[in-house]
Design a protein around this motif. Sequence first.
Motif, short mmCIF file in Angstrom:
data_model
loop_
_atom_site.label_atom_id
_atom_site.label_comp_id
_atom_site.label_asym_id
_atom_site.label_seq_id
_atom_site.Cartn_x
_atom_site.Cartn_y
_atom_site.Cartn_z
N GLN A 1 0.82 -1.22 0.00
CA GLN A 1 0.00 0.00 0.00
C GLN A 1 0.86 1.26 0.00
O GLN A 1 0.38 2.35 -0.28
N PHE A 2 2.14 1.12 0.32
CA PHE A 2 3.03 2.27 0.44
C PHE A 2 3.72 2.60 -0.89
O PHE A 2 4.28 3.66 -1.06
N VAL A 3 3.64 1.67 -1.85
CA VAL A 3 4.48 1.76 -3.04
C VAL A 3 3.67 2.08 -4.30
O VAL A 3 2.95 1.23 -4.82
N VAL A 4 3.80 3.31 -4.77
CA VAL A 4 3.18 3.70 -6.04
C VAL A 4 4.28 3.68 -7.10
O VAL A 4 5.34 4.26 -6.89
N VAL A 5 4.03 3.01 -8.20
CA VAL A 5 4.98 3.07 -9.30
C VAL A 5 4.42 4.02 -10.35
O VAL A 5 3.32 3.82 -10.87
N ALA A 6 5.18 5.10 -10.59
CA ALA A 6 4.78 6.10 -11.58
C ALA A 6 5.40 5.74 -12.91
O ALA A 6 6.58 5.40 -12.98
N VAL A 7 4.59 5.79 -13.94
CA VAL A 7 5.05 5.41 -15.28
C VAL A 7 4.71 6.54 -16.25
O VAL A 7 3.56 6.94 -16.35
N ASP A 8 5.74 7.05 -16.93
CA ASP A 8 5.53 8.05 -17.99
C ASP A 8 5.58 7.32 -19.32
O ASP A 8 6.58 6.66 -19.62
N THR A 9 4.54 7.46 -20.09
CA THR A 9 4.47 6.70 -21.34
C THR A 9 4.25 7.61 -22.55
O THR A 9 3.64 8.68 -22.43
N LYS A 10 4.79 7.18 -23.69
CA LYS A 10 4.65 7.94 -24.93
C LYS A 10 4.52 6.93 -26.06
O LYS A 10 5.17 5.88 -26.03
#
Lengths: 197, 251
Positions: B123-132
């Motif tokens: 619950q503590f871990v957000v994975v941010a993903v930038d996509t193109k």
Amino acid sequence: MIGIVNYGAGNIFSLTSALERQGLKYGMVNTEADLDKYTHIIIPGVGHAAAAMKKLEQTGLVAPIKALKKPVLGICVGMQLLTDHSEEGDAKLTGIFPLNTRLFDKKLGIKIPHMGWNNIEHKNNPLFDGVANGTQFYFVHSYFIEYNPIFDIATANYGEPFSAAIQRDNFYGVQFHPEKSGNAGEQILKNFSNLKQ
Amino acid sequence: MLSKRIIPCLDVKDGRTVKGVNFVDLKDAGDPVELAWQYAQQGADELVFLDITATHERRKTMIEMVKSVARQLNIPFTIGGGITTIQDAEALLNAGADKISINSAAVKNPALIEELAAAFGVQFVVVAVDTKLVEGKNRVHLNGGRLITELETENWIKKAENMGAGEILLTSMDHDGTKQGFDCKLLNRITQMINIPVIASGGAGTIDHFIEVFEKTGVDAALAASVFHFAEIPIPDLKQKLKYHNIPVRL
């Protein structure tokens, strides 16, 4: 004054901050003797239930907590520790409530963890004084306490109904995070501090 | 019913919010704590702070800011930017952060996701993903879209979930800043593919864009920056409109 059981399961800065915002005094419970210093006891907790139980056992506080007659509030994993057993790490817990803590069922088409604001229906327990039915609280958990009408004082729904709050005698537990649940959450903390011994 | 979440995102540099913020009642638009409090009052469900400080002293300043936010704020918040070690994450947790968001560090060292989840819970871990979109394929990008990686977005997100991510923050670089709406097609595909919450980001320009993303995709939350900072979309109005469209929100 509120005593917070300090057993190293997760951070308590948000909780102490919420108590401070409400002008509620608190201190830390590290030993059995500390339990006598406070009128109300909070057991916080995030993380893994089996790991948290192990930490609580290491403090030697399990038996003294079970013997308490003053109001006790378990929050999130702190609430789950009050039950008999958790599927998380197949852990034997304090057994203050004869209830099971179970993993949400993916097959019900729900995402795990249950994360965000969900509404609750409460049963007019003093812990919910001044809180309207249907109010939303902030939840973040993958394991839940099975619904049991004897101990349930507030119910939420996620794939199936589960207990958002429970009570047995002087023991209370909330699955949501009152310290992160806006004004309603702060009301719960205030109500707890007002519970009579 | 679980509500759909509305999440303003604040960029922070040296402990101060950057980008122009245009709030009527704000005494100090650069103070992240005051801004955060204002958003909480307006009904934001959660906040994301993105630390864009580059200096070595950054960590200390950030920790102090996180503590101030946690003292004042009664809603959850996430800290992102420059988190590369368990120690970074633990310091933020102890300062009161509810979640951390990792991006480049996870791409460079995917085991970090696993380590963070084991230490502090998924619950503590957000994975941010930038996509193109590049030649018909969604590719993971780093450094705000400037650096392309080998990774295909769908595969990377699936892997992140398997390694213990508790939530995905997906930003479409093709849509970000355009105010032309969220990337509903990709977001819908992703939400059908994984079983953890997804935050949509990039492209919000109007209230209709929020309605669209919640109606057409299975996302759990929508994040935006400028439309909130410049009060183009007041959060209470947004939530009323969402409710009118039978989208569950917290009012």
